[in-house]
Design an enzyme around this catalytic site. Sequence first.
Site, PDB file in Angstrom:
ATOM      1  N   ARG A  56      -3.883  52.657  66.163  1.00  0.00           N
ATOM      2  CA  ARG A  56      -3.902  51.958  67.028  1.00  0.00           C
ATOM      3  C   ARG A  56      -3.443  50.861  68.052  1.00  0.00           C
ATOM      4  O   ARG A  56      -3.259  50.014  67.922  1.00  0.00           O
ATOM      5  CB  ARG A  56      -5.640  51.487  66.160  1.00  0.00           C
ATOM      6  CG  ARG A  56      -6.380  51.842  65.751  1.00  0.00           C
ATOM      7  CD  ARG A  56      -7.257  51.265  64.835  1.00  0.00           C
ATOM      8  NE  ARG A  56      -6.727  50.077  63.610  1.00  0.00           N
ATOM      9  CZ  ARG A  56      -6.663  48.607  64.322  1.00  0.00           C
ATOM     10  NH1 ARG A  56      -7.497  47.343  65.051  1.00  0.00           N
ATOM     11  NH2 ARG A  56      -6.309  47.714  63.077  1.00  0.00           N
ATOM     12  N   LYS A 198     -12.475  54.207  63.894  1.00  0.00           N
ATOM     13  CA  LYS A 198     -12.791  52.884  64.381  1.00  0.00           C
ATOM     14  C   LYS A 198     -13.281  52.749  65.042  1.00  0.00           C
ATOM     15  O   LYS A 198     -14.382  51.735  64.870  1.00  0.00           O
ATOM     16  CB  LYS A 198     -11.508  52.374  64.022  1.00  0.00           C
ATOM     17  CG  LYS A 198      -9.876  52.542  62.626  1.00  0.00           C
ATOM     18  CD  LYS A 198     -10.993  52.324  61.727  1.00  0.00           C
ATOM     19  CE  LYS A 198      -9.887  51.837  61.070  1.00  0.00           C
ATOM     20  NZ  LYS A 198     -10.381  51.284  59.067  1.00  0.00           N
ATOM     21  N   HIS A 217     -15.684  47.088  55.038  1.00  0.00           N
ATOM     22  CA  HIS A 217     -13.904  47.906  54.937  1.00  0.00           C
ATOM     23  C   HIS A 217     -13.882  47.794  54.088  1.00  0.00           C
ATOM     24  O   HIS A 217     -13.051  46.855  52.973  1.00  0.00           O
ATOM     25  CB  HIS A 217     -13.133  47.556  56.280  1.00  0.00           C
ATOM     26  CG  HIS A 217     -11.834  47.513  56.164  1.00  0.00           C
ATOM     27  ND1 HIS A 217     -10.567  47.538  56.886  1.00  0.00           N
ATOM     28  CD2 HIS A 217     -11.744  49.497  56.798  1.00  0.00           C
ATOM     29  CE1 HIS A 217     -10.081  48.181  56.557  1.00  0.00           C
ATOM     30  NE2 HIS A 217     -10.480  49.500  56.217  1.00  0.00           N
ATOM     31  N   SER A 235      -4.469  47.761  54.568  1.00  0.00           N
ATOM     32  CA  SER A 235      -3.151  48.181  53.889  1.00  0.00           C
ATOM     33  C   SER A 235      -2.156  47.468  53.266  1.00  0.00           C
ATOM     34  O   SER A 235      -1.521  46.944  53.748  1.00  0.00           O
ATOM     35  CB  SER A 235      -2.598  49.045  55.624  1.00  0.00           C
ATOM     36  OG  SER A 235      -1.546  50.007  55.129  1.00  0.00           O
ATOM     37  N   LYS A 239      -5.578  49.535  47.995  1.00  0.00           N
ATOM     38  CA  LYS A 239      -7.278  49.723  47.739  1.00  0.00           C
ATOM     39  C   LYS A 239      -7.286  50.869  47.470  1.00  0.00           C
ATOM     40  O   LYS A 239      -8.408  51.860  46.307  1.00  0.00           O
ATOM     41  CB  LYS A 239      -7.969  49.448  49.296  1.00  0.00           C
ATOM     42  CG  LYS A 239      -9.256  49.412  49.262  1.00  0.00           C
ATOM     43  CD  LYS A 239      -9.844  48.862  50.578  1.00  0.00           C
ATOM     44  CE  LYS A 239      -9.050  49.578  52.089  1.00  0.00           C
ATOM     45  NZ  LYS A 239      -9.397  50.803  52.431  1.00  0.00           N
ATOM     46  N   THR A 240      -7.064  52.387  48.202  1.00  0.00           N
ATOM     47  CA  THR A 240      -6.470  53.835  47.724  1.00  0.00           C
ATOM     48  C   THR A 240      -6.229  53.811  47.009  1.00  0.00           C
ATOM     49  O   THR A 240      -7.092  54.708  45.920  1.00  0.00           O
ATOM     50  CB  THR A 240      -6.550  54.758  49.128  1.00  0.00           C
ATOM     51  OG1 THR A 240      -6.567  54.524  50.114  1.00  0.00           O
ATOM     52  CG2 THR A 240      -6.692  56.522  48.735  1.00  0.00           C
ATOM     53  N   ASP A 254     -12.596  53.750  52.335  1.00  0.00           N
ATOM     54  CA  ASP A 254     -12.611  52.997  53.409  1.00  0.00           C
ATOM     55  C   ASP A 254     -14.177  51.771  54.342  1.00  0.00           C
ATOM     56  O   ASP A 254     -13.765  50.879  54.955  1.00  0.00           O
ATOM     57  CB  ASP A 254     -11.881  54.039  54.733  1.00  0.00           C
ATOM     58  CG  ASP A 254     -11.264  52.937  55.316  1.00  0.00           C
ATOM     59  OD1 ASP A 254     -10.458  51.489  55.484  1.00  0.00           O
ATOM     60  OD2 ASP A 254     -11.225  53.008  56.121  1.00  0.00           O
ATOM     61  N   ARG A 319      -0.422  59.882  58.097  1.00  0.00           N
ATOM     62  CA  ARG A 319      -1.738  59.992  57.929  1.00  0.00           C
ATOM     63  C   ARG A 319      -2.416  60.934  57.573  1.00  0.00           C
ATOM     64  O   ARG A 319      -1.520  62.308  58.405  1.00  0.00           O
ATOM     65  CB  ARG A 319      -2.394  58.993  58.571  1.00  0.00           C
ATOM     66  CG  ARG A 319      -2.571  57.587  59.221  1.00  0.00           C
ATOM     67  CD  ARG A 319      -3.432  56.722  58.658  1.00  0.00           C
ATOM     68  NE  ARG A 319      -3.279  55.576  58.277  1.00  0.00           N
ATOM     69  CZ  ARG A 319      -4.099  54.524  58.577  1.00  0.00           C
ATOM     70  NH1 ARG A 319      -4.292  54.902  56.934  1.00  0.00           N
ATOM     71  NH2 ARG A 319      -3.764  53.262  58.530  1.00  0.00           N
TER      72      ARG A 319
END
Length: 528
Positions: A56, A198, A217, A235, A239-240, A254, A319
């Site tokens: 980003r 996003k 989030h 990140s 989390k994932t 997410d 990604r």
Amino acid sequence: MNSVEITNELKELLKGENILEQLSVPQLTEKATSRGEAILTVDGAVRAVTGKYTGRSPKDKYMVEEDSSKDKIDWGKVNRPISSDIFDSLYTKVINYLKEKEELFVFKGFAGADPSSRLAIRVVNEYAWHNLFAHQLFIRPTEEELETHEADFTIVSAPTFKADPAVDGTDSETFIIVSLEKRIILIGGTEYAGEMKKSIFSIMNYLLPQQGILSMHCSANVGEAGDVALFFGLSGTGKTTLSADADRKLIGDDEHGWSDNGVFNIEGGCYAKTINLSKEKEPEIYNAISFGTVLENVVVDEETRIPNYDDVSLTENTRVAYPIQNIENIVDPSVAGHPKTIIFLTADAFGVLPPISKLSKEQAMYHFLSGFTSKLAGTERGVTSPEPVFSTCFGSPFLPLPATVYAEMLGNKIDEHEVNVFLVNTGWTGGEYGVGNRMKLSYTRTMVRAAIDGKLNNVFTEKDAIFGLEMPVAIEGVPTEVLNPRNAWEDKEAYDQKASALAGMFRENFKKFGVVSEDIVKNGGPIA
């Protein structure tokens, strides 16, 4: 230029003979490869490279300063104002630029799996692979829904159109501009597809709270008994990985909303990091990569077309984007009841936070507002030792409203639904990064499962002397010496110094919130 003029320009563009609307995955795959935008991997995934923009561009993101929204926006480094005149001028230039393209790709879909609050979106792309990305990441409409689809917001993406800062009033050639009034997201000068995802999330973070819905989030899963768990974390915190549990169904990885009906996924797909991806470590993500998925900046062998997920020569931010249906163990549609457990994940590279601690409501709001994790040495130029990262509500780059709006909503939800909240450190133990060791994933999984199963709700705890966190004295399957981080350090004095230093960083960061409940400040943060 008013909204009617904007709408008319868009209508004229969409009537063009170069418009290809709602193409299928095979059609978009063919277009992306035949146009030279991407290549196919051995698994049938589309691999695209995004050039110099591999992530980003937060300094190139703007919101148009408009009468209808300017008093609600939390203006600053994240939400940077730009004038309507600059937006209008760039918008017209981009529309005229796209009219001349041989082909344009349009996707219609939704954000929000709960029909009562979902956002109808339209995505207009210069690139076929960007449109495939949108198709996989957002919620795909049924044939019946497509017939009555009227877009609430439109993304117009022209990656090869570059702004001239001296003429166009931007800071660089790249721009991501949101007009809430005209319901347009204008993207140019960057090929990074994540800007689309996003930007829609930012829109939902503006709209949902005004409907009494908390936007978050986080990832979410649900057990057979209907017990929902939320996982917040920046990140690299896991989390994932931790929300992908064979014994629980994934709601989403997410972005979620929490309404009076329960939790719902905002997206229809997943956008996961692939750095060091392997079938052994993350089988769900690895197995999800198949025909139609999009790989971004992953190095692929030119002859075998086999991806090398360990190669970071293009970027560490590699990604993959795939529809959530590529994960076997999911809830479909992506809606569930109210959470029973919330997990805040942090990768503390200072090695001083407990591996798990149960939070009071005040502590939950304090740590939610803080959104702490660590940036490691070597991940960015000039970073030679662990640095604290505080991302408000675990997602500050995407929050248009003041942080306290989201925190107060979370506090109310915790009270209303009697939610148990835990802080989990997936970072270092026995010393800081470079001295101690990363907490074993197997221990973290055991602790998280114990928390979700309610096994930590009524156990003996001891209070951390610096942060005031309640640490379980014993958890089956986890060595007792790691549960209290001070005990895991050989040099106790060094621990005390490092922990006190981090506590000071927390306090300094919290000053930016200005007016916050005295109860949160007094009872939520460090106590020494």
